[in-house]
Design a protein around this motif. Sequence first.
Motif, PDB file in Angstrom:
ATOM      1  N   TRP A 137       0.831  -1.208   0.000  1.00 19.97           N
ATOM      2  CA  TRP A 137       0.000   0.000   0.000  1.00 19.97           C
ATOM      3  C   TRP A 137       0.865   1.259   0.000  1.00 19.97           C
ATOM      4  N   SER A 138       1.967   1.254   0.740  1.00 19.24           N
ATOM      5  CA  SER A 138       2.855   2.425   0.765  1.00 19.24           C
ATOM      6  C   SER A 138       3.417   2.708  -0.618  1.00 19.24           C
ATOM      7  N   SER A 139       3.847   1.661  -1.315  1.00 17.74           N
ATOM      8  CA  SER A 139       4.393   1.832  -2.659  1.00 17.74           C
ATOM      9  C   SER A 139       3.317   2.311  -3.631  1.00 17.74           C
ATOM     10  N   ALA A 140       2.124   1.715  -3.544  1.00 15.80           N
ATOM     11  CA  ALA A 140       1.029   2.121  -4.430  1.00 15.80           C
ATOM     12  C   ALA A 140       0.642   3.578  -4.194  1.00 15.80           C
ATOM     13  N   MET A 141       0.594   3.990  -2.929  1.00 18.32           N
ATOM     14  CA  MET A 141       0.246   5.379  -2.624  1.00 18.32           C
ATOM     15  C   MET A 141       1.341   6.336  -3.067  1.00 18.32           C
ATOM     16  N   VAL A 151      -2.586  13.392  -1.341  1.00 23.21           N
ATOM     17  CA  VAL A 151      -1.947  12.668  -0.246  1.00 23.21           C
ATOM     18  C   VAL A 151      -3.043  12.088   0.646  1.00 23.21           C
ATOM     19  N   PRO A 152      -3.027  10.805   0.925  1.00 24.30           N
ATOM     20  CA  PRO A 152      -4.085  10.207   1.748  1.00 24.30           C
ATOM     21  C   PRO A 152      -4.061  10.741   3.172  1.00 24.30           C
ATOM     22  N   GLY A 153      -5.245  10.841   3.766  1.00 20.62           N
ATOM     23  CA  GLY A 153      -5.363  11.306   5.137  1.00 20.62           C
ATOM     24  C   GLY A 153      -5.489  10.156   6.114  1.00 20.62           C
ATOM     25  N   PRO A 154      -5.607  10.459   7.398  1.00 24.52           N
ATOM     26  CA  PRO A 154      -5.703   9.409   8.426  1.00 24.52           C
ATOM     27  C   PRO A 154      -6.848   8.436   8.197  1.00 24.52           C
ATOM     28  N   ASP A 155      -8.018   8.941   7.773  1.00 27.22           N
ATOM     29  CA  ASP A 155      -9.153   8.045   7.539  1.00 27.22           C
ATOM     30  C   ASP A 155      -8.878   7.079   6.391  1.00 27.22           C
ATOM     31  N   ASP A 156      -8.195   7.570   5.362  1.00 26.36           N
ATOM     32  CA  ASP A 156      -7.845   6.699   4.235  1.00 26.36           C
ATOM     33  C   ASP A 156      -6.944   5.559   4.704  1.00 26.36           C
ATOM     34  N   LEU A 157      -5.961   5.893   5.511  1.00 26.40           N
ATOM     35  CA  LEU A 157      -5.031   4.879   6.002  1.00 26.40           C
ATOM     36  C   LEU A 157      -5.739   3.883   6.908  1.00 26.40           C
ATOM     37  N   THR A 162      -8.317  -1.609   8.148  1.00 26.42           N
ATOM     38  CA  THR A 162      -9.481  -2.270   8.740  1.00 26.42           C
ATOM     39  C   THR A 162     -10.311  -3.068   7.743  1.00 26.42           C
ATOM     40  N   VAL A 163     -10.232  -2.756   6.441  1.00 26.33           N
ATOM     41  CA  VAL A 163     -10.977  -3.546   5.463  1.00 26.33           C
ATOM     42  C   VAL A 163     -10.371  -4.945   5.412  1.00 26.33           C
ATOM     43  N   ASN A 164     -11.193  -5.936   5.636  1.00 25.12           N
ATOM     44  CA  ASN A 164     -10.695  -7.297   5.818  1.00 25.12           C
ATOM     45  C   ASN A 164     -10.598  -8.033   4.481  1.00 25.12           C
ATOM     46  N   ARG A 165      -9.665  -7.597   3.628  1.00 28.28           N
ATOM     47  CA  ARG A 165      -9.388  -8.313   2.386  1.00 28.28           C
ATOM     48  C   ARG A 165      -7.881  -8.364   2.206  1.00 28.28           C
ATOM     49  N   PRO A 249       3.763   5.831   5.305  1.00 23.90           N
ATOM     50  CA  PRO A 249       2.621   6.616   5.789  1.00 23.90           C
ATOM     51  C   PRO A 249       1.905   6.023   6.995  1.00 23.90           C
ATOM     52  N   PHE A 250       2.044   4.734   7.236  1.00 19.90           N
ATOM     53  CA  PHE A 250       1.317   4.101   8.332  1.00 19.90           C
ATOM     54  C   PHE A 250       2.037   4.310   9.662  1.00 19.90           C
ATOM     55  N   ASP A 251       1.245   4.417  10.738  1.00 17.00           N
ATOM     56  CA  ASP A 251       1.864   4.497  12.053  1.00 17.00           C
ATOM     57  C   ASP A 251       2.274   3.094  12.508  1.00 17.00           C
ATOM     58  N   ARG A 252       2.883   3.023  13.675  1.00 16.75           N
ATOM     59  CA  ARG A 252       3.437   1.756  14.148  1.00 16.75           C
ATOM     60  C   ARG A 252       2.368   0.679  14.280  1.00 16.75           C
ATOM     61  N   TYR A 253       1.221   1.038  14.838  1.00 16.11           N
ATOM     62  CA  TYR A 253       0.180   0.041  15.079  1.00 16.11           C
ATOM     63  C   TYR A 253      -0.462  -0.421  13.771  1.00 16.11           C
ATOM     64  N   GLN A 254      -0.647   0.503  12.838  1.00 18.52           N
ATOM     65  CA  GLN A 254      -1.175   0.124  11.532  1.00 18.52           C
ATOM     66  C   GLN A 254      -0.198  -0.804  10.807  1.00 18.52           C
ATOM     67  N   THR A 255       1.083  -0.469  10.894  1.00 20.74           N
ATOM     68  CA  THR A 255       2.103  -1.293  10.248  1.00 20.74           C
ATOM     69  C   THR A 255       2.113  -2.704  10.821  1.00 20.74           C
ATOM     70  N   LEU A 256       2.054  -2.803  12.143  1.00 19.30           N
ATOM     71  CA  LEU A 256       2.050  -4.121  12.775  1.00 19.30           C
ATOM     72  C   LEU A 256       0.827  -4.931  12.364  1.00 19.30           C
TER      73      LEU A 256
END
Length: 311
Positions: A137-141, A151-157, A162-165, A249-256
């Motif tokens: 996702w980071s590369s695509a963005m 530039v994507p915002g927090p809700d986009d990230l 959270t989308v389960n795919r 672009p992702f924070d630590r918890y999103q990355t994990l």
Amino acid sequence: MEIILHLGAHRTASTSFQHYMHANRKVLAARGIGYWGPDVTRDGILTGVIPVAGRSSVTEQLHRARGRIALRLRKAEAAGLCQLVVSDENMIGAPRRNLRGSRLYGDIGDRMARFANAFDGRISRVAISVRGQDAWWSSAMAFAVGRGHRVPGPDDLDRLVTVNRHWRDVITDLACAMGGPEIIVLPHEVYAGLPDEKLRQMTGIDSPPRKAARDWLNRAPDLAELRKLVTARGGDDARLGEGTGRWRPFDRYQTLALQEAYSDDLFWLGAGADGLARLTEETGPVKAGQNPPIGQTTRGHPNDEEERRLA
């Protein structure tokens, strides 16, 4: 003649693989391996497999595409080819659609069912590369922002997390659409800089050619490049965050969370993928896992011309 589809995915060194195949096209043909890359697939032969609005009916478009493909395949067989590698990541969709829908290749099943039909059920093998979702996702963005997207915002990230795919869903849909062909899965973390090894896994070729095997094309822009591009078009480069090098672009918890999802995907693949696909992690004497990606903190393997129409 074996027909082997290479589907990318995007941002998994697909352009580098296509560059390698094009550079070795004559050598490979002499060894019985043909190659259709984007210069062929986007020059009319596949037009109508995915219907184009404003033309003839959907059925007629597919019928004409089947005829063009069959004619080209007969020419390949007459030339003495034993295998044909067809490489175009746009067969499975486009990253911009993934970003808009916050989903990995949500319509891959419908699209690939049409390609299976267009090749008249003659596809022998399908190869697809997967990549850690945080890095994919980071590369695509980064690629999208570099080409003028916002530039994507927090809700986009958050939606991307959270989308389960995940890749398991992508591969399951692909297998259901294709029916019988073998599906091999090539982890980007293993094969990113090894197009010759990708070819070996797809075709079984011994001693694949080495010309252009270490060329790396179509890299995503880094943070410094993105800041220049965003500023040049009047945007706020502060939205990209701080740091240098690759944009993360992702924070630590999103990355994990994304890394853990990828670990689960690889575990499922390694356990046999319910008989749907085969994970390949060995590249001759080099085995997966010897060089984990920078920043990996969980088990597994957490963690690339792109959106032209197939025409």
